[in-house]
Design a protein around this motif. Structure first.
Motif, PDB file in Angstrom:
ATOM      1  N   GLN A   1       8.669  -4.549 -10.102  1.00 45.51           N
ATOM      2  CA  GLN A   1       8.883  -3.144 -10.013  1.00 45.51           C
ATOM      3  C   GLN A   1       7.630  -2.425 -10.023  1.00 45.51           C
ATOM      4  O   GLN A   1       6.986  -2.660 -11.012  1.00 45.51           O
ATOM      5  N   PHE A   2       7.344  -1.400  -9.267  1.00 51.39           N
ATOM      6  CA  PHE A   2       6.105  -0.469  -9.417  1.00 51.39           C
ATOM      7  C   PHE A   2       6.495   0.874 -10.178  1.00 51.39           C
ATOM      8  O   PHE A   2       7.519   1.457  -9.835  1.00 51.39           O
ATOM      9  N   GLN A   3       5.499   1.119 -10.780  1.00 50.68           N
ATOM     10  CA  GLN A   3       5.700   2.702 -11.469  1.00 50.68           C
ATOM     11  C   GLN A   3       5.774   3.721 -10.537  1.00 50.68           C
ATOM     12  O   GLN A   3       4.889   3.515  -9.643  1.00 50.68           O
ATOM     13  N   PRO A   4       6.547   4.709 -10.568  1.00 47.05           N
ATOM     14  CA  PRO A   4       6.423   5.876  -9.804  1.00 47.05           C
ATOM     15  C   PRO A   4       4.965   6.544  -9.853  1.00 47.05           C
ATOM     16  O   PRO A   4       4.243   6.361 -10.996  1.00 47.05           O
ATOM     17  N   VAL A   5       4.816   6.871  -8.712  1.00 42.54           N
ATOM     18  CA  VAL A   5       3.514   7.728  -8.626  1.00 42.54           C
ATOM     19  C   VAL A   5       3.642   9.046  -9.747  1.00 42.54           C
ATOM     20  O   VAL A   5       4.453   9.612  -9.880  1.00 42.54           O
ATOM     21  N   GLY A   6       2.551   9.188 -10.369  1.00 48.79           N
ATOM     22  CA  GLY A   6       2.479   9.935 -11.362  1.00 48.79           C
ATOM     23  C   GLY A   6       3.033   9.636 -12.846  1.00 48.79           C
ATOM     24  O   GLY A   6       3.135  10.755 -13.642  1.00 48.79           O
ATOM     25  N   SER A   7       3.641   8.566 -12.882  1.00 47.63           N
ATOM     26  CA  SER A   7       4.183   8.119 -14.031  1.00 47.63           C
ATOM     27  C   SER A   7       3.190   7.977 -15.207  1.00 47.63           C
ATOM     28  O   SER A   7       2.185   7.473 -14.887  1.00 47.63           O
ATOM     29  N   PRO A   8       3.618   8.551 -16.485  1.00 48.99           N
ATOM     30  CA  PRO A   8       2.539   8.247 -17.693  1.00 48.99           C
ATOM     31  C   PRO A   8       2.242   6.729 -17.857  1.00 48.99           C
ATOM     32  O   PRO A   8       1.155   6.420 -18.461  1.00 48.99           O
ATOM     33  N   PHE A   9       3.090   6.034 -17.330  1.00 51.12           N
ATOM     34  CA  PHE A   9       2.598   4.428 -17.359  1.00 51.12           C
ATOM     35  C   PHE A   9       1.911   3.713 -16.363  1.00 51.12           C
ATOM     36  O   PHE A   9       1.314   2.872 -16.165  1.00 51.12           O
ATOM     37  N   ALA A  10       1.542   4.741 -15.455  1.00 50.14           N
ATOM     38  CA  ALA A  10       0.778   4.231 -13.990  1.00 50.14           C
ATOM     39  C   ALA A  10      -0.636   4.618 -14.338  1.00 50.14           C
ATOM     40  O   ALA A  10      -1.056   6.105 -14.032  1.00 50.14           O
ATOM     41  N   ALA A  11      -1.481   3.986 -15.093  1.00 51.18           N
ATOM     42  CA  ALA A  11      -2.910   4.274 -15.129  1.00 51.18           C
ATOM     43  C   ALA A  11      -3.549   4.183 -13.729  1.00 51.18           C
ATOM     44  O   ALA A  11      -3.566   3.315 -13.227  1.00 51.18           O
ATOM     45  N   ARG A  12      -4.041   5.283 -13.420  1.00 49.52           N
ATOM     46  CA  ARG A  12      -4.823   5.581 -11.852  1.00 49.52           C
ATOM     47  C   ARG A  12      -6.430   5.714 -12.309  1.00 49.52           C
ATOM     48  O   ARG A  12      -6.573   6.582 -13.170  1.00 49.52           O
TER      49      ARG A  12
ATOM     50  N   ASP B   1      13.159   0.482  -2.273  1.00 48.68           N
ATOM     51  CA  ASP B   1      12.771   1.687  -3.293  1.00 48.68           C
ATOM     52  C   ASP B   1      11.019   1.354  -3.636  1.00 48.68           C
ATOM     53  O   ASP B   1      10.469   1.201  -2.897  1.00 48.68           O
ATOM     54  N   ARG B   2      11.101   1.152  -4.943  1.00 53.98           N
ATOM     55  CA  ARG B   2       9.612   0.791  -5.720  1.00 53.98           C
ATOM     56  C   ARG B   2       9.809  -0.865  -6.152  1.00 53.98           C
ATOM     57  O   ARG B   2       8.985  -0.999  -7.033  1.00 53.98           O
ATOM     58  N   GLU B   3      10.579  -1.620  -5.641  1.00 57.65           N
ATOM     59  CA  GLU B   3      10.706  -3.010  -6.077  1.00 57.65           C
ATOM     60  C   GLU B   3      10.447  -3.825  -4.831  1.00 57.65           C
ATOM     61  O   GLU B   3      10.937  -3.829  -3.813  1.00 57.65           O
ATOM     62  N   VAL B   4       9.561  -4.672  -5.125  1.00 61.13           N
ATOM     63  CA  VAL B   4       9.083  -5.952  -4.138  1.00 61.13           C
ATOM     64  C   VAL B   4       9.483  -7.038  -4.505  1.00 61.13           C
ATOM     65  O   VAL B   4       9.441  -7.505  -5.805  1.00 61.13           O
ATOM     66  N   THR B   5      10.257  -7.794  -3.636  1.00 60.34           N
ATOM     67  CA  THR B   5      10.635  -9.453  -3.889  1.00 60.34           C
ATOM     68  C   THR B   5       9.874 -10.143  -2.880  1.00 60.34           C
ATOM     69  O   THR B   5       9.999  -9.938  -1.762  1.00 60.34           O
ATOM     70  N   VAL B   6       9.316 -11.182  -3.474  1.00 56.01           N
ATOM     71  CA  VAL B   6       8.397 -12.178  -2.656  1.00 56.01           C
ATOM     72  C   VAL B   6       8.801 -13.640  -2.829  1.00 56.01           C
ATOM     73  O   VAL B   6       9.132 -14.064  -4.007  1.00 56.01           O
ATOM     74  N   THR B   7       9.033 -14.302  -1.844  1.00 49.40           N
ATOM     75  CA  THR B   7       9.240 -15.767  -1.734  1.00 49.40           C
ATOM     76  C   THR B   7       8.258 -16.460  -1.135  1.00 49.40           C
ATOM     77  O   THR B   7       7.793 -16.119   0.046  1.00 49.40           O
TER      78      THR B   7
ATOM     79  N   THR C   1       0.973  -1.092  -0.067  1.00 52.44           N
ATOM     80  CA  THR C   1      -0.090  -0.126   0.024  1.00 52.44           C
ATOM     81  C   THR C   1       0.776   1.338   0.068  1.00 52.44           C
ATOM     82  O   THR C   1       0.577   2.132  -0.726  1.00 52.44           O
ATOM     83  N   VAL C   2       1.886   1.352   0.682  1.00 55.12           N
ATOM     84  CA  VAL C   2       2.676   2.499   0.745  1.00 55.12           C
ATOM     85  C   VAL C   2       3.343   2.813  -0.614  1.00 55.12           C
ATOM     86  O   VAL C   2       3.619   4.103  -0.875  1.00 55.12           O
ATOM     87  N   LEU C   3       3.316   1.970  -1.448  1.00 57.43           N
ATOM     88  CA  LEU C   3       3.701   2.265  -2.818  1.00 57.43           C
ATOM     89  C   LEU C   3       2.837   2.945  -3.763  1.00 57.43           C
ATOM     90  O   LEU C   3       3.086   3.303  -4.973  1.00 57.43           O
ATOM     91  N   ASP C   4       1.493   2.930  -3.254  1.00 60.76           N
ATOM     92  CA  ASP C   4       0.476   3.469  -4.005  1.00 60.76           C
ATOM     93  C   ASP C   4       0.505   2.916  -5.346  1.00 60.76           C
ATOM     94  O   ASP C   4       0.414   3.903  -6.284  1.00 60.76           O
ATOM     95  N   PRO C   5       0.255   1.668  -5.278  1.00 61.70           N
ATOM     96  CA  PRO C   5       0.267   0.851  -6.671  1.00 61.70           C
ATOM     97  C   PRO C   5      -1.291   1.237  -7.217  1.00 61.70           C
ATOM     98  O   PRO C   5      -2.272   1.374  -7.074  1.00 61.70           O
ATOM     99  N   THR C   6      -1.052   1.093  -8.533  1.00 56.15           N
ATOM    100  CA  THR C   6      -2.239   0.912  -9.584  1.00 56.15           C
ATOM    101  C   THR C   6      -3.154  -0.427  -9.138  1.00 56.15           C
ATOM    102  O   THR C   6      -2.637  -1.193  -8.653  1.00 56.15           O
TER     103      THR C   6
END
Length: 148
Positions: free
Chosen positions: A137-148, A72-78, A28-33
């Motif tokens: 890797q999560f897109q930065p907030v406000g990125s043109p690739f991050a459709a919100r 940063d904006r990368e999550v690694t899950v095992t 949630t802290v990453l403000d994902p799409t």
């Protein structure tokens, strides 16, 4: 590392939802799409379901562990289990391959996981279990690739 979490639970199908919700909260802290959230929840669902159905063959005494880190904006899950393991990981990752035809399993789990992650690895040893690790890797907030 910005944050990490570990969640362990019995290999019971209802706990797949618990794993998805825990990861949703963790990200949630990453403000994902919505799309990013949906993709990670799907990968978690596939990996946990594989551990329960294939790793432990629905033996409700096994433990599934989800470990996640965020840098940063990368999550690694095992996602790991100590179940029966996979005899041939390469073959298991082939689209439409399943060992549970009688359960109407599609054999698309690993294919789906690969398509929704930036990196996926599967390690397994017969009789010792399986570990699925993925990075997203999560897109930065406000990125043109991050459709919100």
């Amino acid at each position: 590392m910005d944050n990490e979490m570990t969640l362990s639970f019995l290999a019971v199908s209802e706990n797949e939802a618990l794993a998805r919700m825990a990861m949703t909260s963790f990200m949630t802290v990453l403000d994902p799409t919505i799309e990013e959230l949906s993709e990670v929840k799907t990968v978690i669902s596939e990996a946990v379901t594989n551990a329960i159905i294939h790793g432990y063959e629905e033996n409700r005494t096994g433990i599934v562990t989800v470990y996640a880190t965020r840098v940063d904006r990368e999550v690694t899950v095992t996602i790991s289990d100590q179940g029966c393991g996979i005899e041939d990981v390469q073959q298991a990752m082939e689209p439409l391959y399943t060992t549970k035809q009688q359960m109407d399993r599609s054999g698309m789990g690993f294919t789906i996981m690969e398509s929704f992650t930036d990196q996926l690895s599967v390690k397994s040893e017969r009789g010792k279990g399986t570990t699925v690790t993925f990075k997203k890797q999560f897109q930065p907030v406000g990125s043109p690739f991050a459709a919100r």
